[in-house]
Every structure is written in C-alpha cells, then in structure tokens.
Design an enzyme around this catalytic site. Structure first.
Site, PDB file in Angstrom:
ATOM      1  N   SER A 139     -29.184  16.822   1.541  1.00  0.00           N
ATOM      2  CA  SER A 139     -30.053  17.578   0.632  1.00  0.00           C
ATOM      3  C   SER A 139     -31.489  17.444   1.102  1.00  0.00           C
ATOM      4  CB  SER A 139     -29.944  16.992  -0.777  1.00  0.00           C
ATOM      5  OG  SER A 139     -30.904  17.567  -1.632  1.00  0.00           O
ATOM      6  N   TYR A 152     -28.902   9.980  -6.917  1.00  0.00           N
ATOM      7  CA  TYR A 152     -28.511  11.164  -6.133  1.00  0.00           C
ATOM      8  C   TYR A 152     -29.377  11.281  -4.885  1.00  0.00           C
ATOM      9  CZ  TYR A 152     -27.789  16.003  -4.737  1.00  0.00           C
ATOM     10  OH  TYR A 152     -27.509  17.128  -4.007  1.00  0.00           O
TER      11      TYR A 152
HETATM   12  N1  LIG Z   1     -26.936  23.395  -5.015  1.00  0.00           N
HETATM   13  C1  LIG Z   1     -27.977  22.703  -4.605  1.00  0.00           C
HETATM   14  O1  LIG Z   1     -29.117  22.933  -5.021  1.00  0.00           O
HETATM   15  C2  LIG Z   1     -27.780  21.634  -3.578  1.00  0.00           C
HETATM   16  C3  LIG Z   1     -28.916  21.173  -2.913  1.00  0.00           C
HETATM   17  C4  LIG Z   1     -28.760  20.166  -1.959  1.00  0.00           C
HETATM   18  C5  LIG Z   1     -27.506  19.643  -1.706  1.00  0.00           C
HETATM   19  N2  LIG Z   1     -26.418  20.113  -2.385  1.00  0.00           N
HETATM   20  C6  LIG Z   1     -25.119  19.520  -2.081  1.00  0.00           C
HETATM   21  O2  LIG Z   1     -24.196  20.527  -1.802  1.00  0.00           O
HETATM   22  C7  LIG Z   1     -22.870  20.045  -2.026  1.00  0.00           C
HETATM   23  C8  LIG Z   1     -22.097  21.068  -2.818  1.00  0.00           C
HETATM   24  O3  LIG Z   1     -22.701  21.194  -4.100  1.00  0.00           O
HETATM   25  P1  LIG Z   1     -22.851  22.603  -4.836  1.00  0.00           P
HETATM   26  O4  LIG Z   1     -24.280  22.828  -5.066  1.00  0.00           O
HETATM   27  O5  LIG Z   1     -22.042  23.606  -4.178  1.00  0.00           O
HETATM   28  O6  LIG Z   1     -22.268  22.231  -6.292  1.00  0.00           O
HETATM   29  P2  LIG Z   1     -20.839  22.447  -6.956  1.00  0.00           P
HETATM   30  O7  LIG Z   1     -20.530  23.881  -7.082  1.00  0.00           O
HETATM   31  O8  LIG Z   1     -20.857  21.598  -8.183  1.00  0.00           O
HETATM   32  O9  LIG Z   1     -19.839  21.837  -5.892  1.00  0.00           O
HETATM   33  C9  LIG Z   1     -19.490  20.493  -5.855  1.00  0.00           C
HETATM   34  C10 LIG Z   1     -18.121  20.401  -5.234  1.00  0.00           C
HETATM   35  O10 LIG Z   1     -17.772  19.018  -5.103  1.00  0.00           O
HETATM   36  C11 LIG Z   1     -16.467  18.829  -5.600  1.00  0.00           C
HETATM   37  N3  LIG Z   1     -16.320  17.487  -6.138  1.00  0.00           N
HETATM   38  C12 LIG Z   1     -17.151  16.817  -6.965  1.00  0.00           C
HETATM   39  N4  LIG Z   1     -16.631  15.625  -7.305  1.00  0.00           N
HETATM   40  C13 LIG Z   1     -15.437  15.530  -6.658  1.00  0.00           C
HETATM   41  C14 LIG Z   1     -14.416  14.556  -6.627  1.00  0.00           C
HETATM   42  N5  LIG Z   1     -14.512  13.401  -7.313  1.00  0.00           N
HETATM   43  N6  LIG Z   1     -13.330  14.800  -5.869  1.00  0.00           N
HETATM   44  C15 LIG Z   1     -13.204  15.956  -5.171  1.00  0.00           C
HETATM   45  N7  LIG Z   1     -14.138  16.917  -5.179  1.00  0.00           N
HETATM   46  C16 LIG Z   1     -15.241  16.717  -5.915  1.00  0.00           C
HETATM   47  C17 LIG Z   1     -16.294  19.880  -6.681  1.00  0.00           C
HETATM   48  O11 LIG Z   1     -14.933  20.216  -6.823  1.00  0.00           O
HETATM   49  P3  LIG Z   1     -14.051  19.832  -8.123  1.00  0.00           P
HETATM   50  O12 LIG Z   1     -14.958  19.845  -9.315  1.00  0.00           O
HETATM   51  O13 LIG Z   1     -13.002  20.896  -8.143  1.00  0.00           O
HETATM   52  O14 LIG Z   1     -13.503  18.485  -7.839  1.00  0.00           O
HETATM   53  C18 LIG Z   1     -17.050  21.060  -6.103  1.00  0.00           C
HETATM   54  O15 LIG Z   1     -16.212  21.834  -5.278  1.00  0.00           O
HETATM   55  C19 LIG Z   1     -23.032  18.700  -2.729  1.00  0.00           C
HETATM   56  O16 LIG Z   1     -22.867  17.652  -1.811  1.00  0.00           O
HETATM   57  C20 LIG Z   1     -24.472  18.738  -3.203  1.00  0.00           C
HETATM   58  O17 LIG Z   1     -25.020  17.454  -3.348  1.00  0.00           O
HETATM   59  C21 LIG Z   1     -26.531  21.103  -3.298  1.00  0.00           C
END
Ligand SMILES: NC(=O)c1ccc[n+]([C@@H]2O[C@H](COP(=O)([O-])OP(=O)(O)OC[C@H]3O[C@@H](n4cnc5c(N)ncnc54)[C@H](OP(=O)(O)O)[C@@H]3O)[C@@H](O)[C@H]2O)c1
Length: 249
Positions: A139, A152
């Site tokens: 991130s 986080y």
């Molecule tokens: N969106 C942003 O602004 C942003 C910015 C920087 C970094 N990121 C990073 O991008 C990545 C994806 O996040 P996103 O923004 O796309 O959010 P998201 O839609 O909430 O995706 C998170 C994913 O992680 C999975 N997950 C969470 N806990 C889990 C567990 N215990 N076991 C298996 N799977 C799990 C969820 O699947 P299930 O719920 O189906 O398990 C979901 O597919 C993350 O690492 C996040 O930190 C996001």
C-alpha cells in the site's frame, strides 16, 4: 512479467483489486485460480469467467492454509505466479485503556503471517518453474502512515521490507519478486462508502494502469506503482514527507 501463459493463484480474488486483476489476467488467457472465504463470490466470479477456478480458504487459519497450499501444488503443477493480495484493515484507537488485541492480531495474521506462510509453502514449487513471479499487494500507506490504521500501515511497511529481502535472496533464481503498492482505490476494503468515494482512484482505471505496468520488463526496484501513488512512495526521498504526513493525518 510476461502476461500470458501463466498459472496464477490470487488470494483475495473474490472482490476489489484481486477480483479485477484476476479478471484482467483471465481475459489475457492465463489460467487463474482465485481464493477467498466467501464461497458465493467464488462461485459468482468463476461463473462469470469460464475456466477460472475458485478455492475457499481462510488465510488466517494456518492449518487450513497448509492444506490449501498442498491442494494447489497437487491440482496445479504448472503454478508459476503467486499473487499475495488478501488483506484487511481496521481502525484502531491506541489510547483506550483496555485496547482490544483482536484487531491487530487479525491484521497481522491476514496481511503478514499468511503471506510469509503461503510464500514458504509454495516457493519450492515456484522455483521448479522456468519462470515464476511472486507479487504481493502492499500500500502507499507503507510509506506514509495514517494514524487511524496503525497496524494496517505497519503491516504493509513490514511487507515492503520483507519483499526486498526475498527479492535479493531469489535474485539468481527463476523467481521474480514484485510489490504492488496501490494508492487509495474504490473498493470496499474500508467499508462500502469507499467504493464510491470520489477521492479514491476508480478501480477500472487502477487495474488498466497496473496491467500496463506489469507488462513492462524489470519494473524499477520490482515495484508496480501507478502515477497516483508515486508522491507517497517518493515522499521521504523528495523531501516531502512532512507535507504528506500532515495530509494523511
Ligand atoms: N483499496 C485500497 O484503497 C487499497 C489501497 C492499498 C492497498 N490495498 C490492498 O489491496 C488488497 C486488496 O484489497 P481491496 O481494496 O481489493 O479490498 P477488498 O475488496 O476488501 O478485498 C480484500 C480481499 O481479501 C480477502 N480476504 C480478507 N481476509 C481474508 C482471509 N482471512 N482469508 C482469505 N481471504 C481474505 C477477501 O476475500 P473474502 O472476504 O472472500 O475472504 C477479499 O477478496 C489488500 O491487501 C489491501 O490491503 C487496497
């Protein structure tokens, strides 16, 4: 990274960035396996993308993760890309007297421990491939923290550091190590409102830019950085850390 002819496992492939990149990589003819806890979403995404596979796993459960890795090794012997993308965030108030450890535990288990564990479980199989990639989502907050999300931000800074060591140790192998550091993107990571927050980057724009960057050979320092995150990434180096820190806090 070569963007075709791969067998790619993406954790956190049920929603947000993981799902969108899984679909983009599937559309390029790669064999994509998505993983996550929500079976209904695994079913929905795989139905919408014929040929894609979905495997349920809770990465916080280390026994389940070991069984999952064994299944992946058995069923997908051509696996050559591990995409560690699953992640969670929580706000934390560190000033309350009886701070609840459940939030930081869950974040560290999901964002850090599971990445180290799954990488270790699959690395021997990846090393046997002629070319392989480990890509891990960190991130922009790894570089400038926002105090509402202390664990986080620290979890992503941990990954940034750890990935540099992994990359160095694997420098003479067939395995390249990439870091995907997104800016603030329209997903539901921080709650439903984030998905339409005008301050966040639209998901489709983010994925389109990432796909272009991924196609370029040897990205600088192994980092996949869209334009929008470059200010935070370079803040310290450019003497702009205080400005960014104030902005984020
Ligand atoms: N969106 C942003 O602004 C942003 C910015 C920087 C970094 N990121 C990073 O991008 C990545 C994806 O996040 P996103 O923004 O796309 O959010 P998201 O839609 O909430 O995706 C998170 C994913 O992680 C999975 N997950 C969470 N806990 C889990 C567990 N215990 N076991 C298996 N799977 C799990 C969820 O699947 P299930 O719920 O189906 O398990 C979901 O597919 C993350 O690492 C996040 O930190 C996001």
């Amino acid at each position: 990274m070569q963007l075709t002819d791969n067998t790619i496992l993406i954790t956190g492939g049920t929603s947000g960035i993981g799902r969108a990149l899984a679909e983009a990589l599937h559309a390029r003819g790669n064999h994509v396996i998505i993983a996550g806890r929500r079976q209904e979403l695994l079913d929905e995404v795989t139905a919408a993308n014929p040929g894609m596979r979905g495997l349920a796993v809770d990465v916080q459960d280390s026994f389940a993760l070991a069984e999952f890795a064994a299944r992946v090794r058995d069923e997908f012997p051509k696996l050559n890309v591990l995409f560690n993308n699953a992640g969670i965030t929580r706000t934390e108030d560190l000033t309350v007297d009886a701070a609840d450890p459940s939030a930081w535990r869950a974040i560290l288990e999901t964002n850090v421990a599971s990445v180290l564990h799954l990488t270790a479980l699959l690395l021997p199989a990846l090393r046997r491939q002629e070319r392989a990639t480990i890509i891990t989502t960190t991130s922009g907050l790894a570089f400038v923290p926002t105090s509402r999300f202390p664990t986080y931000c620290a979890s992503k800074a941990f990954l940034h550091s750890w990935l540099q060591s992994l990359r160095h140790q694997l420098r003479e192998t067939s395995v390249e190590v990439l870091e995907l550091a997104p800016p603030y993107v329209q997903t539901e990571l921080g709650g439903k409102a984030q998905a339409s927050d005008p301050h966040a980057m639209p998901l489709a724009d983010y994925v389109a830019e990432v796909m272009q960057l991924l196609a370029e050979p040897n990205p600088p320092h192994g980092e996949i950085l869209v334009q929008r995150v470059q200010g935070m990434r370079g803040a310290e180096q450019n003497g702009e850390y205080a400005k960014w820190y104030d902005r984020m806090n």
